[in-house]
Design an enzyme around this catalytic site. Structure first.
Site, mmCIF file in Angstrom:
data_model
loop_
_atom_site.group_PDB
_atom_site.id
_atom_site.type_symbol
_atom_site.label_atom_id
_atom_site.label_comp_id
_atom_site.label_asym_id
_atom_site.label_seq_id
_atom_site.Cartn_x
_atom_site.Cartn_y
_atom_site.Cartn_z
ATOM 1 N N ASP A 72 41.537 58.870 44.262
ATOM 2 C CA ASP A 72 42.169 57.584 43.995
ATOM 3 C C ASP A 72 43.394 57.362 44.887
ATOM 4 O OD1 ASP A 72 43.668 59.557 42.736
ATOM 5 O OD2 ASP A 72 43.220 58.866 40.719
ATOM 6 N N ASN A 141 45.678 60.011 28.169
ATOM 7 C CA ASN A 141 44.868 58.941 27.552
ATOM 8 C C ASN A 141 43.364 59.131 27.807
ATOM 9 O OD1 ASN A 141 44.610 58.304 30.250
ATOM 10 N ND2 ASN A 141 45.364 56.208 30.088
ATOM 11 N N HIS A 143 41.914 59.482 30.773
ATOM 12 C CA HIS A 143 41.389 59.005 32.055
ATOM 13 C C HIS A 143 41.030 60.181 32.967
ATOM 14 C CE1 HIS A 143 45.545 58.633 34.325
ATOM 15 N NE2 HIS A 143 45.056 59.839 34.419
ATOM 16 N N GLU A 148 40.400 54.196 33.825
ATOM 17 C CA GLU A 148 41.234 54.061 32.638
ATOM 18 C C GLU A 148 40.393 53.704 31.403
ATOM 19 O OE1 GLU A 148 44.163 55.164 32.749
ATOM 20 O OE2 GLU A 148 45.584 53.893 33.824
#
Ligand code: PGA
Length: 251
Positions: A72, A141, A143, A148
């Site tokens: 990313d 979270n 991810h 996401e």
């Protein structure tokens, strides 16, 4: 230890896991010198990169034929922006080893058309034959890369809007100012990850424990993107005691 669909290994400490991971990468490169490697950024892999650099300096691993794809990049940042993930990789890894520059693949966060850049990236990955070995971290979270949590996931590389939690987690790259963290990133999609031939996911520290438990034991849901790795037949999840506290029910 087999927990549901995923193999789990709990290490005594993060440095021990990092050394084992670097040794595994080095062995994979010795076995296949033209290995195609998927690489993460963040705090989690720092010791793996340090160990790999040390192995390289001792002449124990040669990256000259290896191909890499990073997972990313922040949207809007040029590769030479010091806050970019490209710059992170140069600092912590690339400048210390002998990778051929033309075999380093990265999203260009400053590309004018994000969609076209994502198509370019997926084509490059296809041309390279997919990832042989993918190293992953996981966000608190759930991810993976910057895929996401949300109502749905995208298979291909895409532009991802970053959650506030993710932006806070990377604020240190931006002088601890969360307002300077870009609102979006370009990320590999779930298909590129699930097509990798082997995946090692690293998670350390108590802040990852809930996400790790959800990934291993929870339903497969886009609200926890890492849970899709349950569909992959060759994933190892490497933990330390803190991140693994929910895993075997003994803690
Ligand atoms: P971290 O990030 O390594 O900085 O904890 C991991 C991730 O968000 O994937």
């Amino acid at each position: 230890m087999l927990t549901g669909a995923l193999n789990v290994r709990v290490f005594a400490s993060e440095p021990e896991a990092a050394a084992a991971c670097a040794a595994l990468v080095a062995a994979a490169i010795r076995e296949k010198p033209s290995l195609v490697l998927g690489l993460p950024t963040g705090r989690t892999p720092l010791n793996v990169y340090r160990e790999l650099v040390a192995l390289h300096q001792r002449g124990q691993v040669d990256f000259s034929r290896v191909t890499t794809f990073n997972l990313d990049e922040f949207l809007g940042l040029a590769p030479d922006d010091p806050s970019s993930y490209r710059a992170y990789m140069e600092r912590h890894f690339f400048q210390h080893i002998n990778l051929a520059p033309e075999r380093i693949h990265f999203f260009d966060g400053s590309a004018e058309r994000a969609e076209r850049e994502c198509v370019r990236y997926d084509l490059k990955l296809l041309e390279a034959g997919g990832l042989d070995l993918l190293l992953l971290g996981i966000g608190p979270n759930g991810h993976v890369a910057f895929i996401e949590p949300g109502d749905s996931l995208q298979a291909g590389s895409h532009r991802a809007r970053l959650s506030r939690e993710s932006r806070l987690a990377v604020a240190s790259l931006f002088g601890d100012d969360v307002w300077k963290v870009p609102l979006a990133a370009l990320t590999l999609g779930m298909a590129g990850m699930l097509q990798a031939r082997r995946v090692i996911l690293l998670a350390f520290g108590v802040s990852k424990a809930a996400a790790v438990t959800a990934m291993l034991r929870g339903p497969i849901t886009p609200m926890c993107p890492a849970s899709f790795l349950q569909l992959h037949g060759n994933v190892e999840v490497w933990l330390d005691a803190e991140s693994g506290r929910g895993v075997d029910g003994s803690r």
